[in-house]
Design an enzyme around this catalytic site. Structure first.
Site: not given
Length: 145
Positions: A78-80
């Site tokens: 989940q790079f966000t």
């Protein structure tokens, strides 16, 4: 590394309509490698999560780890989680590790969680994933290493 843990009754992740990972009671772990992270941060986070006592014991107190209660984990990249929302209305993600390093550390983290004795299922790094879960509690915890 940054992680968002959710205690779940069940969770699953789909890619192109197909379930590629799922768990019953345990944890949904959304994970993001940050610029400058390495294996030491992944090791530390995996060890801490394995011992984190956020599941109820027989008296209903949060006193058991996911390992103690025989649970499993669904780990989803989940790079966000690296979002910088301090300016403007569009988050910036430059604090996230570059994709190749992020994927390597994501896989390494999942492996280290399994080394801790927790059965692990995973999402697919970089894919458009659909995550379904039933949050238990709800219990949601933010962690950084």
């Amino acid at each position: 590394m940054r992680a968002l843990l959710q205690r779940v009754a069940h969770a699953s992740v789909r890619v192109e309509g197909e379930v590629i990972g799922e768990t019953g009671p345990g944890l949904l772990i959304l994970i993001c490698a940050m610029q400058g992270d390495g294996e030491a941060q992944a090791d530390q986070l995996a060890a801490k999560i394995a011992k984190l006592r956020i599941f109820p014991d027989e008296a209903g107190k949060m006193n058991l780890s996911v390992r103690d209660m025989g649970g499993a984990a669904l780990v989803v990249s989940q790079f966000t989680l690296a979002a910088d929302t301090s300016r403007g209305n569009r988050p910036g993600f430059s604090a996230a590790a570059p994709p190749a390093e992020g994927e390597r550390l994501y896989e390494y983290f999942a492996d280290q969680l399994a080394v801790q004795g927790i059965p692990v299922q995973k999402g697919q790094f970089g894919a458009d994933m659909k995550v379904e879960l039933l949050n238990d509690g709800p219990v949601t915890i933010w962690m950084e290493s």
